[in-house]
Design a protein around this motif. Structure first.
Motif, short mmCIF file in Angstrom:
data_model
loop_
_atom_site.label_atom_id
_atom_site.label_comp_id
_atom_site.label_asym_id
_atom_site.label_seq_id
_atom_site.Cartn_x
_atom_site.Cartn_y
_atom_site.Cartn_z
N ILE A 99 10.11 40.19 15.21
CA ILE A 99 11.23 41.17 14.70
C ILE A 99 11.89 41.77 15.61
O ILE A 99 13.02 42.12 15.35
CB ILE A 99 10.18 42.06 14.06
N ARG A 100 10.66 41.23 16.90
CA ARG A 100 12.37 41.89 17.86
C ARG A 100 13.30 40.83 17.74
O ARG A 100 14.90 41.09 17.75
CB ARG A 100 11.54 42.08 19.67
N LEU A 146 5.13 50.68 26.92
CA LEU A 146 5.74 49.52 26.30
C LEU A 146 6.30 48.56 27.29
O LEU A 146 6.36 47.37 26.38
CB LEU A 146 6.89 50.60 25.86
N ALA A 147 6.71 48.46 28.26
CA ALA A 147 7.33 47.10 28.39
C ALA A 147 6.29 46.15 29.46
O ALA A 147 6.65 44.91 28.60
CB ALA A 147 7.75 47.72 30.73
N MET A 148 4.85 46.64 29.20
CA MET A 148 3.49 45.59 28.84
C MET A 148 3.49 45.01 27.38
O MET A 148 3.68 43.52 27.74
CB MET A 148 2.89 46.07 29.29
N LEU A 149 3.61 45.74 26.39
CA LEU A 149 3.43 45.33 25.23
C LEU A 149 4.72 44.08 24.79
O LEU A 149 4.35 43.00 24.89
CB LEU A 149 3.60 45.98 24.93
N VAL A 150 5.66 45.30 25.20
CA VAL A 150 6.96 43.81 24.86
C VAL A 150 6.94 42.35 25.81
O VAL A 150 7.22 41.62 25.03
CB VAL A 150 8.11 44.94 24.74
N ALA A 157 5.19 34.27 22.34
CA ALA A 157 5.60 33.63 20.87
C ALA A 157 6.11 32.70 21.92
O ALA A 157 6.50 32.04 21.00
CB ALA A 157 6.58 34.66 21.07
N ALA A 158 6.05 32.67 23.09
CA ALA A 158 6.67 31.20 24.05
C ALA A 158 6.23 30.67 24.04
O ALA A 158 5.59 29.85 24.42
CB ALA A 158 7.60 32.18 25.34
#
Length: 186
Positions: A99-100, A146-150, A157-158
């Motif tokens: 989604i991002r 949030l930075a950790m989650l993203v 995903a990679a």
């Protein structure tokens, strides 16, 4: 053919996003996943744009509903923070990474992504501020969460394993450690 619900379409879409990213998400793929005809899709949504709007609303509201079902906000900041970390473990991380990525190419998706990020910052920020009374480190720790989650979602995903439970354990320790420093020695 079996009748399917809108929610089944949304869950199937999150599965496709996890497996193949936003480029793999289309009407034909969803219908094959669910074993229905495209007529079923158009009966439910009318068209692709309406489906995307409803999918994004489903994704946005899902976390709110989970928190509400868990009585978030009623047991104090430490319990709320723990509930948020549990919720984080259960997110559809590869779908969220897709989604991002999709948000880079689609304004509607970008707007939803921004709303979700803002809501997460606000919700986590409230819990962190309840533990760490000093506003400045609380804001920094919230942004770090949030930075950790993203970052985890992008790495997952990679195909990279970032051991999210270990990251959350360290983050939790850091937040509570900062609270102890703000209060001073016991």
């Amino acid at each position: 053919m079996p009748a399917v619900t809108r929610e089944q379409y949304f869950e199937a879409a999150l599965g496709v996003l996890s497996a193949d990213g936003f480029a793999g998400l289309n009407v034909g793929r969803l219908c094959r996943e669910l074993g229905v005809t495209s007529g079923s899709f158009y009966h439910h949504f009318g068209g692709w744009a309406a489906f995307v709007d409803e999918l994004l609303a489903f994704w946005e509201n899902r976390q709110v509903l989970i928190l509400a079902a868990g009585d978030f906000g009623t047991a104090g900041p430490a319990a709320d923070f723990a509930a948020l970390m549990d919720l984080t473990l259960g997110l559809h991380h590869k779908a969220e990474a897709a989604i991002r990525a999709w948000s880079v190419n689609d304004e509607t998706v970008r707007a939803a992504q921004k709303r979700v990020d803002h809501a997460r910052l606000r919700t986590v920020g409230r819990a962190v501020k309840g533990i760490v009374s000093d506003a400045v480190p609380a804001r920094t720790l919230t942004a770090l969460g949030l930075a950790m989650l993203v970052g985890h979602q992008q790495l997952a995903a990679a195909g990279e394993d970032t051991d999210l439970p270990a990251l959350i354990a360290e983050y939790t320790w850091l937040v509570h450690s900062r609270a102890r420093r703000c209060r001073g020695p016991a």
